[in-house]
Design a protein around this motif. Structure first.
Motif, PDB file in Angstrom:
ATOM      1  N   LEU A 276       4.048   3.816 -13.407  1.00 41.63           N
ATOM      2  CA  LEU A 276       5.271   3.150 -12.984  1.00 41.63           C
ATOM      3  C   LEU A 276       5.461   3.430 -11.519  1.00 41.63           C
ATOM      4  CD1 LEU A 276       7.675   3.903 -15.945  1.00 41.63           C
ATOM      5  CD2 LEU A 276       6.694   1.717 -15.362  1.00 41.63           C
ATOM      6  N   SER A 277       5.621   2.409 -10.737  1.00 44.00           N
ATOM      7  CA  SER A 277       5.753   2.609  -9.294  1.00 44.00           C
ATOM      8  C   SER A 277       7.206   2.742  -8.930  1.00 44.00           C
ATOM      9  CB  SER A 277       5.129   1.429  -8.546  1.00 44.00           C
ATOM     10  OG  SER A 277       5.384   1.546  -7.202  1.00 44.00           O
ATOM     11  N   SER A 278       7.465   3.729  -8.102  1.00 45.56           N
ATOM     12  CA  SER A 278       8.811   3.896  -7.567  1.00 45.56           C
ATOM     13  C   SER A 278       8.873   3.535  -6.107  1.00 45.56           C
ATOM     14  CB  SER A 278       9.260   5.349  -7.744  1.00 45.56           C
ATOM     15  OG  SER A 278       8.343   6.205  -7.105  1.00 45.56           O
ATOM     16  N   SER A 279       7.797   2.953  -5.565  1.00 48.05           N
ATOM     17  CA  SER A 279       7.726   2.623  -4.151  1.00 48.05           C
ATOM     18  C   SER A 279       8.399   1.295  -3.877  1.00 48.05           C
ATOM     19  CB  SER A 279       6.262   2.573  -3.705  1.00 48.05           C
ATOM     20  OG  SER A 279       5.602   1.587  -4.440  1.00 48.05           O
ATOM     21  N   PRO A 280       8.612   0.966  -2.579  1.00 44.63           N
ATOM     22  CA  PRO A 280       9.218  -0.302  -2.215  1.00 44.63           C
ATOM     23  C   PRO A 280       8.361  -1.486  -2.608  1.00 44.63           C
ATOM     24  CG  PRO A 280       9.333   1.249  -0.389  1.00 44.63           C
ATOM     25  CD  PRO A 280       8.444   1.843  -1.423  1.00 44.63           C
ATOM     26  N   VAL A 281       7.074  -1.297  -2.868  1.00 46.69           N
ATOM     27  CA  VAL A 281       6.231  -2.409  -3.254  1.00 46.69           C
ATOM     28  C   VAL A 281       6.598  -2.846  -4.649  1.00 46.69           C
ATOM     29  CG1 VAL A 281       4.367  -1.705  -1.764  1.00 46.69           C
ATOM     30  CG2 VAL A 281       4.426  -0.901  -4.123  1.00 46.69           C
ATOM     31  N   GLU A 282       6.002  -3.935  -5.107  1.00 50.38           N
ATOM     32  CA  GLU A 282       6.315  -4.508  -6.411  1.00 50.38           C
ATOM     33  C   GLU A 282       6.072  -3.481  -7.506  1.00 50.38           C
ATOM     34  OE1 GLU A 282       7.732  -7.804  -8.514  1.00 50.38           O
ATOM     35  OE2 GLU A 282       7.376  -7.629  -6.373  1.00 50.38           O
TER      36      GLU A 282
ATOM     37  N   GLY B 258       3.168  -9.317   5.748  1.00 61.04           N
ATOM     38  CA  GLY B 258       4.240  -8.919   4.841  1.00 61.04           C
ATOM     39  C   GLY B 258       3.830  -9.019   3.380  1.00 61.04           C
ATOM     40  N   GLU B 259       3.061 -10.057   3.028  1.00 64.96           N
ATOM     41  CA  GLU B 259       2.610 -10.214   1.642  1.00 64.96           C
ATOM     42  C   GLU B 259       1.607  -9.133   1.266  1.00 64.96           C
ATOM     43  OE1 GLU B 259       1.086 -14.153   1.579  1.00 64.96           O
ATOM     44  OE2 GLU B 259       3.049 -15.090   1.244  1.00 64.96           O
ATOM     45  N   ILE B 260       0.728  -8.790   2.213  1.00 63.03           N
ATOM     46  CA  ILE B 260      -0.241  -7.722   1.936  1.00 63.03           C
ATOM     47  C   ILE B 260       0.494  -6.408   1.691  1.00 63.03           C
ATOM     48  CG2 ILE B 260      -2.052  -6.310   2.962  1.00 63.03           C
ATOM     49  CD1 ILE B 260      -3.139  -8.903   2.051  1.00 63.03           C
ATOM     50  N   LYS B 261       1.495  -6.114   2.498  1.00 62.23           N
ATOM     51  CA  LYS B 261       2.235  -4.860   2.335  1.00 62.23           C
ATOM     52  C   LYS B 261       3.012  -4.843   1.029  1.00 62.23           C
ATOM     53  CE  LYS B 261       5.090  -1.653   4.978  1.00 62.23           C
ATOM     54  NZ  LYS B 261       5.774  -1.424   6.275  1.00 62.23           N
ATOM     55  N   LYS B 262       3.530  -5.998   0.613  1.00 63.33           N
ATOM     56  CA  LYS B 262       4.314  -6.078  -0.624  1.00 63.33           C
ATOM     57  C   LYS B 262       3.443  -5.879  -1.854  1.00 63.33           C
ATOM     58  CE  LYS B 262       7.451  -9.150  -3.132  1.00 63.33           C
ATOM     59  NZ  LYS B 262       8.111 -10.485  -3.129  1.00 63.33           N
ATOM     60  N   PHE B 263       2.242  -6.457  -1.843  1.00 67.51           N
ATOM     61  CA  PHE B 263       1.377  -6.426  -3.022  1.00 67.51           C
ATOM     62  C   PHE B 263       0.136  -5.558  -2.808  1.00 67.51           C
ATOM     63  CE2 PHE B 263       3.350 -10.735  -3.124  1.00 67.51           C
ATOM     64  CZ  PHE B 263       4.160 -10.539  -4.224  1.00 67.51           C
ATOM     65  N   ILE B 264       0.221  -4.550  -1.926  1.00 65.32           N
ATOM     66  CA  ILE B 264      -0.958  -3.783  -1.547  1.00 65.32           C
ATOM     67  C   ILE B 264      -1.605  -3.088  -2.749  1.00 65.32           C
ATOM     68  CG2 ILE B 264       0.471  -1.781  -0.935  1.00 65.32           C
ATOM     69  CD1 ILE B 264      -2.773  -2.846   0.833  1.00 65.32           C
ATOM     70  N   LEU B 265      -0.796  -2.547  -3.653  1.00 69.36           N
ATOM     71  CA  LEU B 265      -1.360  -1.838  -4.797  1.00 69.36           C
ATOM     72  C   LEU B 265      -1.983  -2.801  -5.796  1.00 69.36           C
ATOM     73  CD1 LEU B 265       1.340   0.924  -5.396  1.00 69.36           C
ATOM     74  CD2 LEU B 265      -0.651   0.945  -3.906  1.00 69.36           C
ATOM     75  N   HIS B 266      -1.327  -3.947  -6.027  1.00 71.86           N
ATOM     76  CA  HIS B 266      -1.900  -4.952  -6.926  1.00 71.86           C
ATOM     77  C   HIS B 266      -3.206  -5.511  -6.371  1.00 71.86           C
ATOM     78  CE1 HIS B 266       2.531  -4.985  -7.598  1.00 71.86           C
ATOM     79  NE2 HIS B 266       2.174  -5.001  -8.874  1.00 71.86           N
ATOM     80  N   LEU B 267      -3.236  -5.736  -5.065  1.00 66.08           N
ATOM     81  CA  LEU B 267      -4.454  -6.274  -4.448  1.00 66.08           C
ATOM     82  C   LEU B 267      -5.597  -5.266  -4.497  1.00 66.08           C
ATOM     83  CD1 LEU B 267      -2.879  -8.046  -1.346  1.00 66.08           C
ATOM     84  CD2 LEU B 267      -3.835  -9.129  -3.387  1.00 66.08           C
TER      85      LEU B 267
ATOM     86  N   ASP C 143       1.394   7.003  -7.150  1.00 69.11           N
ATOM     87  CA  ASP C 143       0.809   5.766  -7.682  1.00 69.11           C
ATOM     88  C   ASP C 143      -0.527   5.466  -7.009  1.00 69.11           C
ATOM     89  OD1 ASP C 143       2.896   5.333  -9.410  1.00 69.11           O
ATOM     90  OD2 ASP C 143       4.039   4.134  -7.991  1.00 69.11           O
ATOM     91  N   VAL C 144      -0.572   5.628  -5.695  1.00 64.23           N
ATOM     92  CA  VAL C 144      -1.809   5.337  -4.954  1.00 64.23           C
ATOM     93  C   VAL C 144      -2.922   6.303  -5.369  1.00 64.23           C
ATOM     94  CG1 VAL C 144      -2.854   5.248  -2.665  1.00 64.23           C
ATOM     95  CG2 VAL C 144      -0.556   4.353  -3.011  1.00 64.23           C
ATOM     96  N   LEU C 145      -2.586   7.567  -5.601  1.00 63.91           N
ATOM     97  CA  LEU C 145      -3.591   8.543  -6.023  1.00 63.91           C
ATOM     98  C   LEU C 145      -4.230   8.143  -7.346  1.00 63.91           C
ATOM     99  CD1 LEU C 145      -5.078  11.240  -5.908  1.00 63.91           C
ATOM    100  CD2 LEU C 145      -3.036  12.331  -6.842  1.00 63.91           C
ATOM    101  N   GLN C 146      -3.411   7.737  -8.298  1.00 65.48           N
ATOM    102  CA  GLN C 146      -3.959   7.337  -9.595  1.00 65.48           C
ATOM    103  C   GLN C 146      -4.793   6.065  -9.478  1.00 65.48           C
ATOM    104  OE1 GLN C 146      -0.912   8.325 -12.948  1.00 65.48           O
ATOM    105  NE2 GLN C 146       0.301   7.970 -11.104  1.00 65.48           N
ATOM    106  N   LEU C 147      -4.311   5.112  -8.673  1.00 62.20           N
ATOM    107  CA  LEU C 147      -5.089   3.886  -8.458  1.00 62.20           C
ATOM    108  C   LEU C 147      -6.401   4.184  -7.741  1.00 62.20           C
ATOM    109  CD1 LEU C 147      -2.380   1.284  -7.382  1.00 62.20           C
ATOM    110  CD2 LEU C 147      -3.706   1.285  -9.475  1.00 62.20           C
ATOM    111  N   ALA C 148      -6.361   5.079  -6.756  1.00 64.52           N
ATOM    112  CA  ALA C 148      -7.576   5.398  -5.994  1.00 64.52           C
ATOM    113  C   ALA C 148      -8.643   5.985  -6.907  1.00 64.52           C
ATOM    114  CB  ALA C 148      -7.240   6.377  -4.870  1.00 64.52           C
ATOM    115  N   ARG C 149      -8.247   6.804  -7.854  1.00 63.33           N
ATOM    116  CA  ARG C 149      -9.239   7.381  -8.772  1.00 63.33           C
ATOM    117  C   ARG C 149      -9.788   6.336  -9.731  1.00 63.33           C
ATOM    118  NH1 ARG C 149      -7.539  13.535 -10.447  1.00 63.33           N
ATOM    119  NH2 ARG C 149      -7.778  14.424  -8.347  1.00 63.33           N
ATOM    120  N   GLU C 150      -8.934   5.427 -10.189  1.00 65.62           N
ATOM    121  CA  GLU C 150      -9.399   4.379 -11.095  1.00 65.62           C
ATOM    122  C   GLU C 150     -10.242   3.335 -10.373  1.00 65.62           C
ATOM    123  OE1 GLU C 150      -9.125   4.121 -14.329  1.00 65.62           O
ATOM    124  OE2 GLU C 150      -7.996   5.975 -14.564  1.00 65.62           O
TER     125      GLU C 150
END
Length: 408
Positions: free
Chosen positions: A11-17, A164-173, A205-212
């Motif tokens: 679950l992301s608590s960041s400003p991104v989506e 702006g779109e890249i920053k908003k959806f950076i984790l999804h991308l 969130d980024v740490l878990q995504l980076a490992r996956e």
């Protein structure tokens, strides 16, 4: 067609989506509930070519780019701007599209099968296996917002994007680029996160995504940020969710924090030890200086103190002068009887062990301690050898630092 799902309990608590519970990426075909298979029309007219058609030109040889930076290739810096604009216009207008990509909100994005197959082999393979309805291949990308899918497909066409779109959806991308094997987009997402977009709120969130997503350097960046800002990060919503969903990761991060704190304490301890050894080295120099040349109100044993003395350049001289005065005037003086005298005895013995010219040395009791060394136990001898080596090492470091500073 059913395709593999990627389950991530984040679950992301960041400003991104927000990821919104389970973060699943799956490919679903439209119309799977129907039993009728829609195939391309096999009775389409065939164009009969004349027999005297000329032979096609040979295939051009492979061009080896001389661009050393892979990010330049990824950003299409070597492609003319007109070509990029053409591909971007083709994507936005959707002319001649033969693919419909349905997103999470039910809307679809028109695209072209040949281009997607070249840009993403994984996506091309899924499209090849999908069913065809009225000449249109339909797949569904679920688990991410429509905007993230739109930015992703647009990047496949022309590598164009809005910051702006890249920053908003950076984790999804980042997840999409890894799942569909688009290295250029993945490198860009990792680079953005490593250079400014990693925050205290999204680092877990980024740490878990980076490992996956097989991004070890990005994971290292995240771990370092957690170690440096553990108190602030441990109170974020991302940490609380991670604690419930992945307690093993929490334990691992706590071990990193404890290990870093231990290393910091050891480093500070070594710095303090080096300061002590450096002070002992300065005291040895000041002792020789007092006994040989004289300083302030204390003169050499065999010389008369001059009335005018220049300012002393030895930093330990002032404190050592008081200690020497006490040592010669103290009525106890025996080792162990007076704390100040005991320290003076130790300094005299240390000097004797460092001194290389005892026959010409002006320091009192230098030769006496040379003889005493022969009567000491191996345990005491070992302790003194270690101390002498540390003091000499401090002397070497000081001389090296002084020589480098003089060069500048």
């Amino acid at each position: 067609m059913a395709s593999p799902d990627l389950h991530n309990p984040w679950l992301s608590s960041s400003p991104v989506e927000s990821f919104g519970g389970s973060f699943n990426i799956r490919i679903e075909e439209e119309g799977t509930a129907h039993s009728v298979e829609f195939l391309e029309d096999q009775m389409s007219p065939v164009c009969n070519l004349p027999p005297n058609i000329p032979k096609p030109p040979p295939v051009p040889a492979k061009i080896h780019s001389r661009v050393a930076n892979p990010r330049q290739l990824a950003n299409y810096d070597c492609v003319p701007k007109e070509t990029i604009d053409t591909w971007d216009k083709l994507f936005k207008e959707g002319f001649g599209a033969d693919v419909h990509i349905t997103t999470e909100d039910g809307s679809f994005i028109p695209a072209h099968y040949p281009l997607l197959s070249v840009a993403s082999p994984v996506l091309g393979n899924l499209l090849q296996q999908s069913k065809v309805r009225n000449g249109i291949r339909c797949i569904k990308i679920a688990g991410v917002p429509h905007g993230a899918v739109y930015v992703f497909i647009r990047f496949l066409y022309s590598a164009c994007y809005e910051e702006g779109e890249i920053k908003k959806f950076i984790l999804h991308l980042l997840v999409l680029s890894h799942f569909y094997s688009v290295p250029s987009l993945k490198r860009m997402c990792i680079d953005r996160l490593e250079h400014g977009w990693l925050t205290l709120e999204n680092v877990i969130d980024v740490l878990q995504l980076a490992r996956e997503c097989d991004a070890p350097l990005l994971a290292l960046f995240c771990i370092r940020m957690v170690v440096r800002n553990f108190k602030s990060i441990s109170s974020t919503e991302g940490w609380k969710v991670m604690r419930r969903a992945n307690p093993t990761l929490e334990q691992e991060l706590l071990e990193f924090v404890v290990e870093a704190d231990t290393r910091k304490q050891d480093r500070l301890k070594k710095i303090e030890e080096k300061k002590v050894y450096l002070q002992l080295h300065e005291a040895m120099e000041a002792l020789v200086h007092i006994c040989r040349d004289g300083c302030r109100t204390i003169g050499p044993r065999d010389k008369v103190l001059k009335a005018s003395q220049v300012e002393c350049s030895f930093p330990a001289c002032k404190g050592l002068e008081s200690l020497v005065r006490h040592f010669f005037s103290c009525k106890i003086r025996v080792p162990g009887g007076c704390v100040h005298c005991k320290r003076m005895w130790q300094l005299l013995e240390l000097h004797s062990r460092i001194c290389e010219e005892p026959d010409y040395c002006k320091v009192p009791l230098c030769r006496h301690f040379k003889v005493k060394m022969l009567q000491q136990t191996k345990k005491d001898e070992l302790k003194w050898k270690v101390l002498v080596s540390k003091v000499r090492a401090a002397k070497y470091v000081l001389s090296l630092f002084s020589s480098r500073r003089s060069d500048f």
